[in-house]
Enzyme design. Structure first.
Site, PDB file in Angstrom:
ATOM      1  N   ASP A  18      49.436  39.889  43.929  1.00 37.04           N
ATOM      2  CA  ASP A  18      48.103  40.464  43.955  1.00 37.04           C
ATOM      3  C   ASP A  18      47.145  39.361  44.420  1.00 37.04           C
ATOM      4  O   ASP A  18      47.510  38.175  44.442  1.00 37.04           O
ATOM      5  CB  ASP A  18      47.761  40.948  42.540  1.00 37.04           C
ATOM      6  CG  ASP A  18      46.345  41.434  42.418  1.00 37.04           C
ATOM      7  OD1 ASP A  18      45.881  42.189  43.291  1.00 37.04           O
ATOM      8  OD2 ASP A  18      45.684  41.059  41.425  1.00 37.04           O
ATOM      9  N   ASP A  20      42.978  39.294  43.933  1.00 36.08           N
ATOM     10  CA  ASP A  20      41.898  39.022  42.984  1.00 36.08           C
ATOM     11  C   ASP A  20      42.455  38.884  41.569  1.00 36.08           C
ATOM     12  O   ASP A  20      43.172  39.760  41.074  1.00 36.08           O
ATOM     13  CB  ASP A  20      40.873  40.154  43.001  1.00 36.08           C
ATOM     14  CG  ASP A  20      40.130  40.250  44.325  1.00 36.08           C
ATOM     15  OD1 ASP A  20      39.931  39.204  44.955  1.00 36.08           O
ATOM     16  OD2 ASP A  20      39.755  41.364  44.727  1.00 36.08           O
ATOM     17  N   ASP A 176      47.575  40.488  37.684  1.00 35.42           N
ATOM     18  CA  ASP A 176      46.892  40.259  36.415  1.00 35.42           C
ATOM     19  C   ASP A 176      46.461  41.541  35.726  1.00 35.42           C
ATOM     20  O   ASP A 176      45.836  41.498  34.667  1.00 35.42           O
ATOM     21  CB  ASP A 176      45.655  39.383  36.639  1.00 35.42           C
ATOM     22  CG  ASP A 176      44.577  40.109  37.443  1.00 35.42           C
ATOM     23  OD1 ASP A 176      44.913  40.635  38.528  1.00 35.42           O
ATOM     24  OD2 ASP A 176      43.420  40.165  36.995  1.00 35.42           O
TER      25      ASP A 176
END
Length: 225
Positions: A18, A20, A176
């Protein structure tokens, strides 16, 4: 750092990330872009901390924090366009999380394949990758675009796996957010939860059941074959 015993570390030969909250600490830039739009209306800036948990959730969440609007609001389309215009000027100077440069360098030294799958719009994701020396060997960037549903749909990860001819059972997807873990599982990859990211403070991440969790990017180096 923790590992579920059922997953073999040695079987991992490719890595997808991922963006961000995982590779890029984008909260300040995203908050700045929303505040740029707020300033155009004469509103005072909001603290960057107010946007941190929304940073992994996209423009809808950011504009909800910044303006209290949802996509159903008639003002939303114009606010979203203004936000993207403001963010374009900011996204070309990304800040990586501590340890990300070292992690990507370790992957590169071993000659392993790695790429990015993100819900960030394709043009911004590509701009960030192109402007970041540590990402010079990124094999693919799959961002938000027509025909690829956003995570937790697995389509972006599946697209990367197909284009790079990667085996999902030998690939680790790191993110996250709960949607990252769900997308990786649906795509058949192993999953790692990046604890340094933007997940809600009150989230019970054990319910997400990632294969791995790591408190820093350097921890992932231990998974390299």
């Amino acid at each position: 750092f923790s590992v579920e015993p059922a997953v073999s570390q040695k079987s991992l030969t490719s890595f997808l990330f991922d963006m961000d909250g995982t590779l890029v600490d984008s909260a300040a830039g995203l908050a700045g872009a929303v505040n740029d739009v707020r300033a155009s209306f004469g509103f005072p800036p909001l603290p960057a901390a107010d946007f941190r948990e929304a940073a992994s959730e996209g423009s809808a969440a950011l504009l909800r924090v910044g303006f209290g609007v949802t996509p159903e609001n008639p003002r939303y389309p114009s606010l979203r366009e203004s936000f993207f215009t403001a963010y374009e000027a900011r996204c070309r100077k990304p800040t990586l999380f501590p340890g990300v440069t070292e992690l990507l360098a370790a992957i590169d030294r071993k000659g392993l394949v790695w790429g990015i799958v993100t819900n960030k719009p394709q043009e911004f994701a590509e701009a960030i990758a192109a402007s970041t020396p540590a990402m010079a060997r990124c094999a693919i960037v799959v961002g938000s675009r027509p025909g690829i549903p956003l995570k937790p749909a697995p389509d972006g990860i599946l697209r990367a796996l197909k284009e790079l001819a990667l085996k999902p059972e030998q690939t680790l997807y790191t993110g996250d957010d709960r949607r990252d873990i769900e997308a990786g599982k649906a795509a058949g990859t192993s999953t790692l939860l990046a604890l340094w990211g933007y997940r809600p403070k009150d989230a019970d991440t054990s319910l997400w059941a990632p294969d791995f969790t790591a408190s820093s990017p350097e921890d992932i180096i231990r998974l390299l074959p």
